[in-house]
Design a protein around this motif. Structure first.
Motif, PDB file in Angstrom:
ATOM      1  N   ARG A   1       0.731  -0.860  -0.116  1.00 24.40           N
ATOM      2  CA  ARG A   1      -0.004   0.251   0.029  1.00 24.40           C
ATOM      3  C   ARG A   1       0.811   1.189   0.041  1.00 24.40           C
ATOM      4  NH1 ARG A   1      -5.700  -1.069   3.542  1.00 24.40           N
ATOM      5  NH2 ARG A   1      -5.864  -2.823   3.428  1.00 24.40           N
ATOM      6  N   VAL A   2       0.320   2.079  -1.006  1.00 21.38           N
ATOM      7  CA  VAL A   2       1.250   3.305  -1.041  1.00 21.38           C
ATOM      8  C   VAL A   2      -0.031   4.678  -0.251  1.00 21.38           C
ATOM      9  CG1 VAL A   2       1.891   5.429  -1.995  1.00 21.38           C
ATOM     10  CG2 VAL A   2       2.136   2.694  -2.998  1.00 21.38           C
ATOM     11  N   ILE A   3       0.648   5.003   0.773  1.00 20.71           N
ATOM     12  CA  ILE A   3       0.133   5.873   1.740  1.00 20.71           C
ATOM     13  C   ILE A   3       1.207   7.247   1.583  1.00 20.71           C
ATOM     14  CG2 ILE A   3      -0.340   3.867   3.046  1.00 20.71           C
ATOM     15  CD1 ILE A   3       1.479   5.261   5.470  1.00 20.71           C
ATOM     16  N   ARG A   4       0.285   8.115   2.596  1.00 13.79           N
ATOM     17  CA  ARG A   4       0.979   8.847   3.466  1.00 13.79           C
ATOM     18  C   ARG A   4       0.838   9.150   4.338  1.00 13.79           C
ATOM     19  NH1 ARG A   4       3.622  12.382  -0.327  1.00 13.79           N
ATOM     20  NH2 ARG A   4       2.953  14.461   0.775  1.00 13.79           N
ATOM     21  N   THR A   5      -0.090   9.658   5.101  1.00 12.97           N
ATOM     22  CA  THR A   5       0.158   8.811   6.650  1.00 12.97           C
ATOM     23  C   THR A   5      -1.523   8.303   7.059  1.00 12.97           C
ATOM     24  OG1 THR A   5      -1.538  11.163   6.890  1.00 12.97           O
ATOM     25  CG2 THR A   5       1.108  11.335   7.548  1.00 12.97           C
ATOM     26  N   VAL A   6      -1.079   6.971   7.908  1.00  7.75           N
ATOM     27  CA  VAL A   6      -2.622   6.340   8.381  1.00  7.75           C
ATOM     28  C   VAL A   6      -2.617   6.696   9.559  1.00  7.75           C
ATOM     29  CG1 VAL A   6      -2.386   4.453   6.714  1.00  7.75           C
ATOM     30  CG2 VAL A   6      -0.963   4.062   8.238  1.00  7.75           C
ATOM     31  N   ASP A   7      -3.847   6.091  10.521  1.00 11.27           N
ATOM     32  CA  ASP A   7      -4.041   6.179  11.893  1.00 11.27           C
ATOM     33  C   ASP A   7      -4.210   4.804  12.441  1.00 11.27           C
ATOM     34  OD1 ASP A   7      -6.636   5.652  11.627  1.00 11.27           O
ATOM     35  OD2 ASP A   7      -6.805   7.809  11.910  1.00 11.27           O
ATOM     36  N   ALA A   8      -4.118   4.820  13.981  1.00 12.01           N
ATOM     37  CA  ALA A   8      -4.602   3.479  14.176  1.00 12.01           C
ATOM     38  C   ALA A   8      -5.092   2.905  13.753  1.00 12.01           C
ATOM     39  CB  ALA A   8      -3.807   3.700  15.727  1.00 12.01           C
ATOM     40  N   ASP A   9      -6.407   3.268  13.605  1.00 16.33           N
ATOM     41  CA  ASP A   9      -7.663   2.863  13.455  1.00 16.33           C
ATOM     42  C   ASP A   9      -7.604   2.509  12.060  1.00 16.33           C
ATOM     43  OD1 ASP A   9      -8.782   3.465  15.536  1.00 16.33           O
ATOM     44  OD2 ASP A   9     -10.189   5.285  15.435  1.00 16.33           O
ATOM     45  N   GLU A  10      -7.364   3.134  11.188  1.00 16.91           N
ATOM     46  CA  GLU A  10      -7.304   2.457   9.626  1.00 16.91           C
ATOM     47  C   GLU A  10      -5.804   1.338   9.726  1.00 16.91           C
ATOM     48  OE1 GLU A  10      -6.541   6.246   6.578  1.00 16.91           O
ATOM     49  OE2 GLU A  10      -5.743   6.346   8.853  1.00 16.91           O
ATOM     50  N   LEU A  11      -4.740   1.529  10.580  1.00 19.84           N
ATOM     51  CA  LEU A  11      -4.099   0.419  10.906  1.00 19.84           C
ATOM     52  C   LEU A  11      -5.124  -1.211  11.010  1.00 19.84           C
ATOM     53  CD1 LEU A  11      -0.771   2.097  11.902  1.00 19.84           C
ATOM     54  CD2 LEU A  11      -1.463   1.018   9.721  1.00 19.84           C
TER      55      LEU A  11
ATOM     56  N   GLY B   1       6.511   8.042  14.060  1.00 19.12           N
ATOM     57  CA  GLY B   1       4.809   8.410  13.949  1.00 19.12           C
ATOM     58  C   GLY B   1       4.308   7.364  14.063  1.00 19.12           C
ATOM     59  N   ILE B   2       4.930   6.768  12.145  1.00 18.59           N
ATOM     60  CA  ILE B   2       4.323   5.243  12.507  1.00 18.59           C
ATOM     61  C   ILE B   2       4.001   4.583  13.408  1.00 18.59           C
ATOM     62  CG2 ILE B   2       5.801   4.258  10.915  1.00 18.59           C
ATOM     63  CD1 ILE B   2       2.307   4.102   9.836  1.00 18.59           C
ATOM     64  N   GLN B   3       5.734   4.652  14.205  1.00 18.54           N
ATOM     65  CA  GLN B   3       5.251   3.437  15.415  1.00 18.54           C
ATOM     66  C   GLN B   3       4.397   3.934  16.229  1.00 18.54           C
ATOM     67  OE1 GLN B   3       8.122   5.413  13.852  1.00 18.54           O
ATOM     68  NE2 GLN B   3       9.263   3.255  12.747  1.00 18.54           N
ATOM     69  N   SER B   4       4.344   4.615  16.673  1.00 27.97           N
ATOM     70  CA  SER B   4       3.107   4.985  17.841  1.00 27.97           C
ATOM     71  C   SER B   4       1.474   4.834  17.511  1.00 27.97           C
ATOM     72  CB  SER B   4       2.850   6.633  18.012  1.00 27.97           C
ATOM     73  OG  SER B   4       3.826   6.977  18.298  1.00 27.97           O
ATOM     74  N   GLU B   5       1.236   4.836  15.903  1.00 28.40           N
ATOM     75  CA  GLU B   5       0.449   4.538  15.546  1.00 28.40           C
ATOM     76  C   GLU B   5      -0.104   2.782  15.396  1.00 28.40           C
ATOM     77  OE1 GLU B   5      -2.435   6.610  15.393  1.00 28.40           O
ATOM     78  OE2 GLU B   5      -0.895   8.071  15.465  1.00 28.40           O
ATOM     79  N   LEU B   6       1.271   2.254  15.333  1.00 29.42           N
ATOM     80  CA  LEU B   6       1.394   0.907  15.437  1.00 29.42           C
ATOM     81  C   LEU B   6       1.134   0.512  16.058  1.00 29.42           C
ATOM     82  CD1 LEU B   6       4.271   0.656  12.512  1.00 29.42           C
ATOM     83  CD2 LEU B   6       1.597  -0.549  12.441  1.00 29.42           C
ATOM     84  N   GLU B   7       1.769   0.631  18.016  1.00 20.43           N
ATOM     85  CA  GLU B   7       1.380   0.510  18.907  1.00 20.43           C
ATOM     86  C   GLU B   7       0.195   1.003  19.147  1.00 20.43           C
ATOM     87  OE1 GLU B   7       6.312   1.469  19.512  1.00 20.43           O
ATOM     88  OE2 GLU B   7       4.767   2.764  20.651  1.00 20.43           O
ATOM     89  N   ARG B   8      -0.375   1.834  18.764  1.00 20.16           N
ATOM     90  CA  ARG B   8      -1.850   2.127  19.255  1.00 20.16           C
ATOM     91  C   ARG B   8      -3.117   1.074  18.790  1.00 20.16           C
ATOM     92  NH1 ARG B   8      -3.265   7.407  17.543  1.00 20.16           N
ATOM     93  NH2 ARG B   8      -5.408   6.467  18.170  1.00 20.16           N
ATOM     94  N   ALA B   9      -2.558   0.435  17.537  1.00 17.41           N
ATOM     95  CA  ALA B   9      -3.314  -0.270  16.364  1.00 17.41           C
ATOM     96  C   ALA B   9      -3.090  -1.791  17.235  1.00 17.41           C
ATOM     97  CB  ALA B   9      -2.822  -0.512  15.543  1.00 17.41           C
ATOM     98  N   GLY B  10      -2.008  -2.138  18.456  1.00 15.96           N
ATOM     99  CA  GLY B  10      -1.380  -2.891  18.184  1.00 15.96           C
ATOM    100  C   GLY B  10      -0.585  -3.984  17.701  1.00 15.96           C
ATOM    101  N   VAL B  11      -0.770  -4.029  16.727  1.00 18.66           N
ATOM    102  CA  VAL B  11       0.233  -5.013  15.167  1.00 18.66           C
ATOM    103  C   VAL B  11       1.016  -4.927  15.203  1.00 18.66           C
ATOM    104  CG1 VAL B  11      -0.171  -4.479  12.514  1.00 18.66           C
ATOM    105  CG2 VAL B  11      -1.825  -3.101  14.125  1.00 18.66           C
ATOM    106  N   ALA B  12       1.719  -6.242  15.349  1.00 18.47           N
ATOM    107  CA  ALA B  12       3.021  -6.075  14.770  1.00 18.47           C
ATOM    108  C   ALA B  12       3.498  -5.794  13.651  1.00 18.47           C
ATOM    109  CB  ALA B  12       3.656  -7.942  14.986  1.00 18.47           C
ATOM    110  N   PHE B  13       4.863  -5.299  13.751  1.00 14.84           N
ATOM    111  CA  PHE B  13       5.594  -4.073  13.092  1.00 14.84           C
ATOM    112  C   PHE B  13       6.932  -4.769  12.684  1.00 14.84           C
ATOM    113  CE2 PHE B  13       4.960  -1.458  16.162  1.00 14.84           C
ATOM    114  CZ  PHE B  13       6.032  -0.971  15.605  1.00 14.84           C
ATOM    115  N   VAL B  14       7.810  -4.801  11.836  1.00 17.87           N
ATOM    116  CA  VAL B  14       8.820  -4.263  11.040  1.00 17.87           C
ATOM    117  C   VAL B  14       9.972  -3.859  11.791  1.00 17.87           C
ATOM    118  CG1 VAL B  14      11.195  -4.770   9.611  1.00 17.87           C
ATOM    119  CG2 VAL B  14       8.372  -6.125   9.371  1.00 17.87           C
ATOM    120  N   GLY B  15      10.847  -4.064  12.933  1.00 14.19           N
ATOM    121  CA  GLY B  15      11.124  -2.396  13.088  1.00 14.19           C
ATOM    122  C   GLY B  15      11.913  -1.325  14.614  1.00 14.19           C
ATOM    123  N   SER B  16      12.218  -0.749  15.009  1.00 15.32           N
ATOM    124  CA  SER B  16      11.966  -0.353  16.487  1.00 15.32           C
ATOM    125  C   SER B  16      10.865   0.252  16.400  1.00 15.32           C
ATOM    126  CB  SER B  16      13.650   0.469  16.386  1.00 15.32           C
ATOM    127  OG  SER B  16      14.574   0.135  16.333  1.00 15.32           O
ATOM    128  N   GLY B  17      10.438   0.127  18.146  1.00 12.67           N
ATOM    129  CA  GLY B  17       9.567   0.557  18.664  1.00 12.67           C
ATOM    130  C   GLY B  17       9.180   2.214  18.573  1.00 12.67           C
TER     131      GLY B  17
END
Length: 305
Positions: free
Chosen positions: A45-55, A76-92
């Motif tokens: 997916r090509v994005i500009r920004t996304v929030d936790a709900d979208e993720l 920025g994106i890492q904070s949203e991913l943490e709020r969404a509770g989604v596992a993700f590659v890379g640092s917190g």
């Protein structure tokens, strides 16, 4: 994880930062590599920004945010991913934010006795005490964006005034010259050191992404103690910052001292990028590298996902 034999990976690319085009190239390469791995379903997916709900609505087992720049790799994106509770590659988010801030990274490195060039933080009105030759750079940009090498005092003042039109804070560093070295880390494994030899003296944005005349020397000839210092200092800094999965630390070797310049928590994955190059030299293909990173992230997934 919600599937035992199938992983759905959402690869995010683009973002709102100046490295948007680099991110598109990196993200495309990651998506193509993962698509060749059995058992992985890729949603690029090509994005500009996304929030936790979208993720949270993307139904991903793992998100691979192949994003570069202050929002994309600076928390920025890492904070949203943490709020969404989604596992993700890379640092917190905390580690990503600190690593993106070159000033804070240098302060931490100095406290760990990891050599880093003398520096000064410049804000409008700050009396400059650092003399030319010096390097001026924004404290939270990547890919050498708006980096200036100032050989003279007038040039330093002129470039400072120009950059202050875009940035309130600038990082000024004593200009160290020597061999450019980079150390990549995947998981707890240090990859082979790469020496970067730009054709025109400066490893700038064009040399990184647009030209093919930069020379990369894998496992360059270095005294054993210097190579070990590079590897040890890269691991020490990354672990202290809390980096995980992957990162790259850049050095300049001058007078037998490897001076730490910066740390990158989401290195590029383009055809010119250094971490995949080092991984390949270590026997890890691009699909294998991306699969390994997904596996690390998946191991942190919540049981309910």
């Amino acid at each position: 994880m919600n599937r035992s034999d199938h992983i759905r990976v959402v690869v995010l690319m683009g973002g709102p930062d100046e490295e948007h085009e680099v991110s598109l190239a990196s993200g495309t390469a990651v998506a193509e590599a993962l698509s060749s791995v059995e058992g992985i379903e890729v949603d690029a997916r090509v994005i500009r920004t996304v929030d936790a709900d979208e993720l949270a609505g993307m139904d991903a087992d793992v998100v691979f945010p192949v994003l570069h720049g202050p929002w994309g790799e600076g928390g920025g994106i890492q904070s949203e991913l943490e709020r969404a509770g989604v596992a993700f590659v890379g640092s917190g988010s905390q580690a990503a934010a600190i690593a993106m801030d070159k000033i804070r990274t240098k302060e931490i490195a100095a406290g760990l006795d990891v050599p880093t060039p003398v520096w000064q933080v410049l804000e409008p009105g700050t009396r400059r005490t650092l003399s030319a030759p010096a390097v001026l750079k924004p404290p939270a940009q990547g890919s050498s964006i708006d980096l200036c090498i100032c050989r003279t005092e007038p040039q330093l003042d002129e470039d400072r005034a120009r950059l202050h039109r875009s940035y309130d804070r600038l990082l000024a560093e004593t200009c160290v010259t020597g061999r450019e070295l980079t150390v990549g880390v995947v998981g707890d494994q240090v990859l082979p050191i790469i020496e970067i030899v730009p054709a025109h003296g400066v490893y700038d944005y064009e040399a990184k992404y647009d030209r093919d005349d930069t020379e990369y020397r894998l496992d360059p000839e270095l005294d054993d103690d210097i190579a070990e210092r590079c590897r040890t200092n890269a691991l020490t800094l990354g672990r202290h910052l809390g980096c995980r999965d992957l990162y790259r630390v850049d050095f300049i070797l001058e007078n037998r001292v490897p001076w730490m310049l910066e740390i990158n928590t989401m290195p590029g994955f383009t055809g010119h990028s250094l971490l995949p190059m080092a991984a390949r030299a270590d026997g890890r293909s691009m699909p294998q590298l991306c699969h390994d990173l997904i596996t690390m992230a998946a191991s942190r997934a919540l049981p309910s996902r």
